[in-house]
Scaffold this active site. Structure first.
Site, PDB file in Angstrom:
ATOM      1  N   GLU A  16       0.840  -1.201   0.000  1.00 13.46           N
ATOM      2  CA  GLU A  16       0.000   0.000   0.000  1.00 13.46           C
ATOM      3  C   GLU A  16       0.874   1.250   0.000  1.00 13.46           C
ATOM      4  OE1 GLU A  16      -2.257  -0.824   3.510  1.00 13.46           O
ATOM      5  OE2 GLU A  16      -3.045  -2.671   2.651  1.00 13.46           O
ATOM      6  N   GLU A  55      -4.605  -6.525   2.813  1.00 16.80           N
ATOM      7  CA  GLU A  55      -3.416  -7.115   3.436  1.00 16.80           C
ATOM      8  C   GLU A  55      -3.301  -8.619   3.211  1.00 16.80           C
ATOM      9  OE1 GLU A  55      -5.032  -4.631   4.881  1.00 16.80           O
ATOM     10  OE2 GLU A  55      -3.462  -3.161   5.272  1.00 16.80           O
ATOM     11  N   ASP A  80       0.882  -3.744  13.113  1.00 15.76           N
ATOM     12  CA  ASP A  80      -0.465  -3.901  13.683  1.00 15.76           C
ATOM     13  C   ASP A  80      -1.438  -4.473  12.654  1.00 15.76           C
ATOM     14  OD1 ASP A  80      -0.199  -1.585  16.158  1.00 15.76           O
ATOM     15  OD2 ASP A  80       1.067  -1.352  14.393  1.00 15.76           O
ATOM     16  N   PHE A  81      -1.124  -4.306  11.370  1.00 15.48           N
ATOM     17  CA  PHE A  81      -2.015  -4.826  10.317  1.00 15.48           C
ATOM     18  C   PHE A  81      -1.621  -6.237   9.875  1.00 15.48           C
ATOM     19  CE2 PHE A  81      -2.051  -0.158   8.563  1.00 15.48           C
ATOM     20  CZ  PHE A  81      -2.607   0.293   9.754  1.00 15.48           C
ATOM     21  N   HIS A 110      -1.491   1.415  15.917  1.00 19.00           N
ATOM     22  CA  HIS A 110      -0.356   1.833  15.086  1.00 19.00           C
ATOM     23  C   HIS A 110       0.941   1.912  15.870  1.00 19.00           C
ATOM     24  CE1 HIS A 110      -3.847   3.228  12.757  1.00 19.00           C
ATOM     25  NE2 HIS A 110      -3.074   3.157  11.684  1.00 19.00           N
TER      26      HIS A 110
END
Lengths: 699, 457
Positions: A404, A435, A460-461, A504
Site C-alpha cells: 500500500e 493485506e 499492527d495490520f 499503530h
C-alpha cells in the site's frame, strides 16, 4: 423405449457436439474417463480404509466432483499452474496424471498420492502433508491448503509472477462455494481483475459448505454473478460433465493467456460423501443425493462415450480392470512404503542457509570497520533501506516491491522513496488495501519463481495477513516435504513513540517468531537495516522484516560497498563484564544509553543486539551469560509472552549453572498502547527502567 | 567422667540396628577409634568405634538385640567404673520429641539436653542449606566448598552468589583439592593443620589422620564342624549379600541385553588422560570412572533408567548416584559416587578411590554405600566377556562390563583390529520396557565409541 431412444439421441447429439466443438480425440476422451475412474476408486478406497479405521487423519473426498478437476485440467497447457484445496485429491490426480508422461510415471504419481494420504515416507510430501496438502510444485501444482479460501491469494500471486516474468502461463485456482464467502475471495478477485492477471477461478459449488447450504450462505444465488462486481466474466456450468467444464475453462484460459485477465467459472456439482469422514450428512435428503447420483460422471460419462460410439463396452471393462489394478499397485506401494523416520521431524522447515562461514567472518570485519572508521558516510535508516532494495532490484530482476502506497508516495515512512520513479509501476506496485492478498500474493509469486518484497504498512495490520503468511508461506515448505521454497520478504514497521495509539504502535514480533518456517529480523541501526534487508531478500526463506517507526530518521555509518549481514548473527554493540543485556530494534539504543549511565556506577554492561530473532544467535547470548552470570532482557513488546521470554527460557536451559542472579526482563505494559504521551511513555520501557533492572541483577 | 558410647545415627532412614557382635571384652582397655562393636542395618554392617581412650564397660546388650539408634551401649572411662546411663542421654532432639509424644521406653525419658551433647549427625542434618545462585553452587562444587559455610550477600543477603564463594575461598587455608577431600572424608578441620605459609598437601592430611589413630578391622569369626570343612556364618556383609541378592532375583523382572561396543577410542582416550594428568592428579582415571561418567550422561538423558520402584509408583530420581562394585575381603561392596553427572573425571576418580579404599579396609560409612541410583560392575579384569549381574535394589538397572579384547571387525568393507568389549545391561522390566532400555544402552555404547562427545553432551 421410445423415451429412452429419444434421450439417447439427444445425448449423442450433445456429446458429439461438445467433442466436435473442442476437437477432442478418442485418446483425450478416454484419458478423461480414466482419470474420473481413478479418482473415484482412489476415494472409495480411502472411504473404506477410514471406515475400517486403518487410515487416520482428515480426508475430504472428491467422489462425485471428478468432472470438474478432470475437465478443467484438460483445458490447460502442460506448463500451466494450479492451486488446490482441502478436497484436493481430484485436482492433484488430474494434474499429476497429466504431468506424468509414461504409464510407469502415471503409476508412480498415483502411488505417491496414496502413500501421502496414508502418511508414508514415499508420499508426495514424505508423509508430512497428508490428504489436505498434496503438492507437486516442480510440475506446477502449487499445492492444497487446509484453510478454506487460503489459496486464492496464492493463485493471484502466482499469476502476478507470470505477468511480471512476461510469459503466458495461466494459473487455475480451485476453491469451493464456502471459500466464495471469505475475504480472500473478494480481495483476490479484485486484485486479479485490476491487474488483468492470468488466473482462472474455478468454484466447485457442491452446494454445501460443510453443512450449510449455499442458499443459507448468500443472498445472491449464483456465485458466478459476483464476477460483475470485479468487472470480469462469470459463468455457471454443469460440473457433472467434464466436457462442459473443459469448454468453459478453455475459453477462460485462452482469454487469460491473451492477457485479458481472469474469469470466474462456477461448476455445479455434488459430493457423494459427507464433508469429512465424521459427517452424518443430516443436512441433506437421500432423495436429493439420489437425484445427483443420476448424473454421476463415473457412470454417465462412460455411458455417453459408449452411446457416442467412442468406446465399446469391452474397452470400458478393460479400462475399469486397468484402473483397479492401478489402485492395487498403489496400495501395495503405500503399505510397503516406510513410515517417516524420527530424523525427518525437523527437516524441511527452512530452506538451507545460503550464508557461509566466510560471509559471517567478512561481516564481523566490516562491522569493526563501521564502528571505528570516522570517515564513513552517515545515512539514515530509511535511506539505508531504500539503498538495500535498489541494489537488490538491480542485482536480481526477480525482485519486486508491492504494497500500500509504496509507489509514487514512497511508502508511509519513505522506505521505498524514489524506487517507483526508477523502476516503474510493474516493479514497485501500489496495491489496493488488501493485506491478506498482499501476503498471499507474495507467497504465490515466491513459489512461482519471483522474489517479492511486500510491505504491510504497520505491524499492527499483519494479523490481517497472518493466515496467508504463516499458514501458507511459512508452512508450505514443510507440508510439501521440502519440495518448495518461499523466498519472500514481508517488510513492516512497528513500535511506539508517535502517539498514534493502540492500532499503530505495537511490537508484535512474537506473533511471528511463534510460527515455524519464517524468519524474523529487527534491525536497530542503518548499517544493520541495509545489510539485513539485502540478506533477507537473498535468503530462500520467508522473512518478516520489522523496522521501527522511530528509527527511520536515525543516521549512522553505512559502507558504500555492497555487503550483506547473514541472518542469525547477533552483534555485541557494547562489550561488558558484569551484566548481559539482550535487546533488539529501538530498545538497543535505550539499552546503550542505560549502559553508559551504569558505567559511571562501575557496572559494566554488555549490550547484545540480536538483530535477527529467528534465526536466533543464542550462542552469543550464552557465551556472554557464562561470562557475566547476569541477564537482563529488554523488549518493546508486551511483557506477556514477549520474545525475550523465549530467550530467557533458553538461557535457563543452556546456562542455568552460570547464573548468579535471577534473570530480569524489561518489557512494555500489558495494555493497548495509549494515545496520551504521558501514558505511552509509561507503557514503553525507558532508560530509567533498564538501569533499574541492571542494578537489580547486580544487588 | 566416663564417655558414653552410643549407636550412631547411620543415616536419615535408619531407626534401629541389630547388634551383631562385641569386638572387645567387658572391661577391656580400648583406644579412640578402635572398633568395639559391629551392628547391622538393613543395608550393611557397620563398625562402632571407641570414642575415647580408656576402659570399656559394656551395657546389657548381646548379639541379636535390636536397638534404637543413639542408645548408649557402653561407657569408656576408668577401670573401676560401671555401666550406667547419665541423666542426659545422648539422644537427639528429634528422638526426644518422639519419645515425649509416643511414650516410648522409659530409659529415654525426657531430660535437660545440652546442645553440645547433640550428636554431630543431627546437627549436620538439621542445619539449613542457604539459597545459592546456580553459578555460586557450581563454583562451590568445583572448589569443594560447603555453601553452608558461606555468608550470603546476594538478593539483599538471602542468596549465596559467586563473589561470596570467592570471598570464602580467599579466607580458607590453601590446600590441594585432594588434601581437601581427604580432610573432608576424615572429618579433619584443615584450618587446624599448620602448614606454615605453604599449601596443605595429601601428605600433611594423612599425617594428621594417622596421628588421630588408625583403625584396624578385626577378622570375621570362623566356625567349622562335622563334614563341613568350613562354615561361613550368613551374617555381616555375606549375610546381607545373600539376602539382598535373593530378594532382588525373586522380586525383579530381570531382562538382560548384551551389546558389543568398539572401545578402541575409549582405550586411546584413557591413555591420553593418563599421559596428561597422572602427574598432576596423582592418579589417572580407570575404565570404571570413565564408564561412570558415560552412564551418568546416559542416565540424565534417559531419566527412566535413573529410577526406583516404590509401593505404588515409579520414581525418577533427581540425583545421578552411581555405585561401582568393589571386591573386598569381606565380600562385594558397592560404594556410591554421588552426582556423577555434575562432577569432573578428576573428582569422580578421587572420590571413587577413597570410597574403594575405605570399602577394602572395611571402613565404609553408611553414606558410602547407600543412595545409589545405578550400578556398574566390571569383571573385565578376570577375562569375563559378558554376564548377568543382579540388580542392586531399589535401583532399576545394573551394567555389567566385560573385558576389552582385540577382535577383527568389519569397518565398511575393511577387516580391522579393534578393541572390543561387551556390555551387559540387566534391567527391571517392571520399571522399564525393552526398547527404551535398549536406547539407553545404545547411547552408552555410542559414548564408549566416541568418548570425545562426553564433554559435549
Amino acid at each position: 423405449m421410445a423415451i429412452m431412444d429419444k434421450e439417447a439421441a439427444r445425448t449423442i447429439e450433445n456429446v458429439s457436439a461438445l467433442i466436435e466443438e473442442q476437437g477432442l480425440t478418442k485418446e483425450e476422451l478416454v484419458t478423461m474417463l480414466r482419470q474420473i475412474m481413478e479418482i473415484r476408486v482412489f476415494e472409495n478406497n480411502i472411504a473404506n480404509l477410514l471406515s475400517k479405521a486403518v487410515l487416520k487423519g482428515a480426508s475430504h473426498l472428491y467422489a462425485g466432483e471428478e468432472a470438474v478437476a478432470v475437465g478443467a485440467v484438460a483445458a490447460l497447457r502442460d506448463d500451466d499452474l494450479i492451486t488446490s484445496t482441502h478436497r484436493g485429491h481430484g485436482h492433484a490426480h488430474a494434474h499429476g496424471d497429466r504431468a506424468a508422461k509414461t504409464p510407469e510415471g502415471k503409476q508412480q504419481h498415483y502411488n505417491r498420492m496414496m502413500a501421502e494420504v496414508l502418511g508414508k515416507a514415499g508420499g508426495y510430501c514424505k508423509g508430512k502433508g497428508g490428504s489436505m496438502h498434496i503438492a507437486d510444485v516442480e510440475h506446477g501444482n502449487l499445492g492444497a491448503t487446509g484453510i478454506v479460501g487460503g489459496n486464492i491469494p496464492v493463485a493471484v500471486g502466482a499469476a502476478l509472477a507470470q505477468k511480471l516474468m512476461k510469459n503466458d502461463r495461466v494459473v487455475l485456482c480451485f476453491f469451493g462455494d464456502g471459500a466464495s464467502n471469505t475475504g480472500n475471495f473478494h480481495e483476490s478477485l479484485n486484485m486479479a481483475a485490476l491487474w488483468d492477471l492470468p488466473v482462472v477461478f474455478v468454484v466447485e459449488n457442491n452446494q454445501y459448505a460443510m453443512s450449510v447450504p449455499w442458499k443459507k450462505a448468500s443472498k445472491l444465488q449464483s456465485i458466478s454473478a459476483r464476477a460483475v462486481a470485479y468487472g470480469i466474466p462469470g459463468e455457471t456450468v454443469d460440473g457433472m460433465n467434464p466436457l462442459t467444464v473443459r469448454g468453459a475453462v478453455l475459453k477462460a484460459v485462452e482469454r487469460a493467456r491473451r492477457g485479458e485477465g481472469p474469469s470466474l467459472i462456477e461448476c455445479q456439482t455434488y459430493r457423494w460423501f459427507g464433508h469429512s469422514h465424521s459427517d452424518p450428512r443430516a443436512y441433506r435428503t437421500r432423495e436429493e443425493e439420489n437425484e445427483w447420483k443420476q448424473r454421476d460422471p463415473f457412470k454417465k460419462f462412460r455411458e455417453d462415450l459408449k452411446i457416442a460410439g467412442i468406446l465399446t463396452e469391452a474397452e470400458a471393462e478393460a479400462l475399469e480392470q486397468e484402473v483397479n489394478r492401478k489402485l492395487e499397485t498403489a496400495m501395495q506401494f503405500s503399505e510397503a512404503s516406510p513410515e517417516p523416520g524420527p530424523a525427518d521431524l525437523e527437516t524441511d522447515v527452512f530452506a538451507p542457509s545460503v550464508w557461509t562461514k566466510q560471509d559471517v567472518e567478512r561481516e564481523a570485519v566490516l562491522r569493526q570497520r563501521v564502528r571505528t572508521d570516522p570517515n564513513m558516510r552517515q545515512i539514515s535508516y530509511s535511506q539505508a533501506l531504500v539503498e538495500a532494495m535498489r541494489e537488490e532490484m538491480l542485482r536480481d530482476e526477480r525482485v519486486f516491491i508491492f504494497g500500500e502506497d509504496v509507489g509514487l508516495y514512497g511508502g508511509a515512512y519513505g522506505a521505498t522513496r524514489g524506487l517507483f520513479e526508477e523502476f516503474g509501476e510493474w516493479r514497485v506496485i501500489d496495491t489496493p488495501i488488501s493485506e491478506a492478498t498482499i501476503g498471499g500474493a507474495a507467497v504465490g509469486a515466491a513459489m512461482a519463481g519471483m522474489r517479492p518484497v511486500a510491505e504491510i504498512m504497520y505491524v499492527d495490520f499483519t494479523p490481517l495477513a497472518m493466515d496467508q503468511i504463516a499458514n501458507q508461506g511459512a508452512k508450505n515448505r514443510y507440508m510439501f516435504g521440502g519440495k518448495t521454497t518461499v523466498p519472500m520478504v514481508i517488510r513492516t514497521e512497528g513500535g511506539a513513540g508517535r502517539a498514534i495509539a493502540a492500532h499503530h504502535s505495537q511490537s508484535l514480533e512474537s506473533l511471528w517468531t511463534h510460527f515455524p518456517g519464517i524468519y524474523v529480523v529487527m534491525p536497530a541501526t542503518p548499517y544493520d537495516a541495509k545489510g539485513l534487508l539485502k540478506a533477507a531478500i537473498r535468503d530462500d526463506n520467508p522473512v518478516m522484516f520489522i523496522e521501527h517507526k522511530m528509527l527511520y530518521k536515525e543516521k549512522g555509518p553505512v559502507p558504500e560497498e555492497d555487503y550483506v549481514i547473514p541472518l542469525g548473527v547477533a552483534d555485541i554493540k557494547r562489550p561488558g563484564r558484569d551484566v548481559t543485556l539482550v535487546s533488539y530494534s529501538r530498545m538497543v539504543l535505550r539499552s546503550l544509553e542505560a549502559a553508559e549511565i551504569l558505567a559511571k556506577e562501575g557496572i559494566d554492561v554488555e549490550v547484545i543486539d540480536l538483530r535477527t530473532l529467528k534465526p536466533l544467535d543464542i550462542d552469543t547470548v550464552i557465551a556472554s551469560v557464562k561470562k557475566t552470570g547476569r541477564f537482563v532482557g529488554v523488549t518493546e513488546a508486551y511483557e506477556n509472552t514477549s520474545f525475550i521470554n523465549e530467550v530467557m527460557a533458553q538461557v535457563n536451559e543452556l546456562a542455568f549453572d552460570w547464573l548468579d542472579a535471577p534473570m530480569v526482563r524489561v518489557a512494555s505494559a500489558n495494555v493497548p498502547v495509549p494515545r496520551a504521551e504521558v501514558l505511552e511513555d509509561l507503557a514503553i520501557p525507558n532508560v530509567g527502567r533498564i538501569v533499574e533492572a541492571c542494578r537489580k541483577v547486580m544487588s | 567422667m566416663a564417655e558414653e558410647l552410643f549407636i550412631p545415627k547411620l543415616g536419615q532412614t535408619v531407626e534401629t540396628v541389630t547388634l551383631i557382635a562385641w569386638k572387645v571384652e567387658d572391661g577391656a582397655k580400648v583406644e579412640f577409634g578402635q572398633e568395639v562393636l559391629e551392628v547391622e542395618t538393613d543395608k550393611a554392617v557397620f563398625p562402632v568405634e571407641a570414642n575415647a581412650n580408656g576402659y570399656i564397660h559394656l551395657g546389657p546388650y548381646k548379639a541379636g538385640d535390636v536397638l534404637p539408634v543413639l542408645t548408649v551401649v557402653a561407657i569408656i572411662g576408668k577401670q573401676d567404673e560401671k555401666f550406667a546411663v547419665s541423666a542426659a542421654p545422648a539422644v537427639g532432639a528429634e528422638e526426644l520429641e518422639k519419645a515425649a509424644t509416643e511414650e516410648s521406653a522409659p530409659s529415654r525419658a525426657v531430660g535437660a539436653v545440652q546442645p553440645s551433647s547433640l550428636p554431630q549427625a543431627v546437627q549436620e542434618g538439621g542445619r539449613e542449606v542457604p539459597f545459592a545462585s546456580p553459578r555460586a553452587r557450581r563454583l562451590a562444587v568445583e572448589k569443594g566448598v560447603d555453601v553452608r559455610q558461606v555468608s550470603p550477600t546476594g538478593g539483599g543477603g538471602v542468596r549465596v552468589v559467586e563473589k561470596d564463594v570467592v570471598a570464602y575461598l580467599s579466607r580458607q587455608p590453601k590446600a590441594t583439592p585432594l588434601a581437601r577431600r581427604i580432610a573432608e572424608a576424615e572429618g579433619l578441620d584443615l584450618s587446624a593443620l599448620n602448614a606454615g605459609e605453604g599449601v596443605i598437601t595429601k601428605t600433611d592430611v594423612l599425617g594428621a589422620v594417622k596421628a588421630g589413630g588408625a583403625v584396624q578391622s578385626a577378622p570375621l569369626p570362623i566356625s567349622a564342624e562335622g563334614d563341613v570343612r568350613e562354615r561361613i556364618p550368613l551374617k555381616g556383609v555375606r549375610g546381607i549379600i545373600a539376602e539382598r541378592m535373593a530378594v532382588s532375583v525373586h522380586t525383579t523382572a530381570r531382562v538382560t541385553m548384551f551389546m558389543d561396543a568398539d572401545a578402541t577410542e575409549l582405550v586411546r582416550f584413557r591413555k591420553r588422560l593418563k599421559e596428561r594428568y597422572e602427574k598432576e592428579w596423582d592418579f589417572s582415571p580407570g575404565y570404571n570412572e570413565l564408564l561412570a561418567k558415560i552412564c551418568a550422561s546416559a542416565l540424565r538423558r534417559y531419566p527412566y533408567m535413573n529410577a526406583r520402584l516404590v509401593e505404588d509408583a515409579i520414581e525418577h530420581l533427581a540425583h545421578v548416584n552411581i555405585g561401582i562394585a568393589v571386591d573386598t575381603d569381606r565380600g562385594l561392596l558397592v560404594p556410591v559416587v554421588r552426582d556423577v553427572d555434575a562432577k569432573g573425571l578428576r573428582q569422580i576418580g578421587e572420590e571413587f578411590r577413597q570410597l574403594a579404599e575405605r570399602a577394602r579396609s572395611g571402613r565404609s560409612q553408611l553414606d558410602d554405600i547407600s543412595g545409589g541410583t545405578f550400578t556398574i560392575t566390571n569383571l573385565g579384569m578376570y577375562d569375563i566377556d559378558y554376564f548377568t549381574p543382579v540388580i542392586n535394589l531399589p535401583e532399576a538397572a545394573i551394567l555389567g562390563v566385560g573385558r576389552i579384547v582385540p577382535r577383527p571387525v568389519y569397518i565398511g568393507d575393511e577387516l580391522m583390529r579393534r578393541e572390543m568389549m561387551t556390555l551387559s545391561l540387566v534391567f527391571d522390566h517392571r520399571l522399564v520396557d525393552g526398547a527404551p532400555a535398549a536406547r539407553f544402552l545404545q547411547y552408552i555404547r555410542d559414548l564408549i565409541e566416541e568418548p570425545a562427545l562426553l564433554g559435549v553432551l
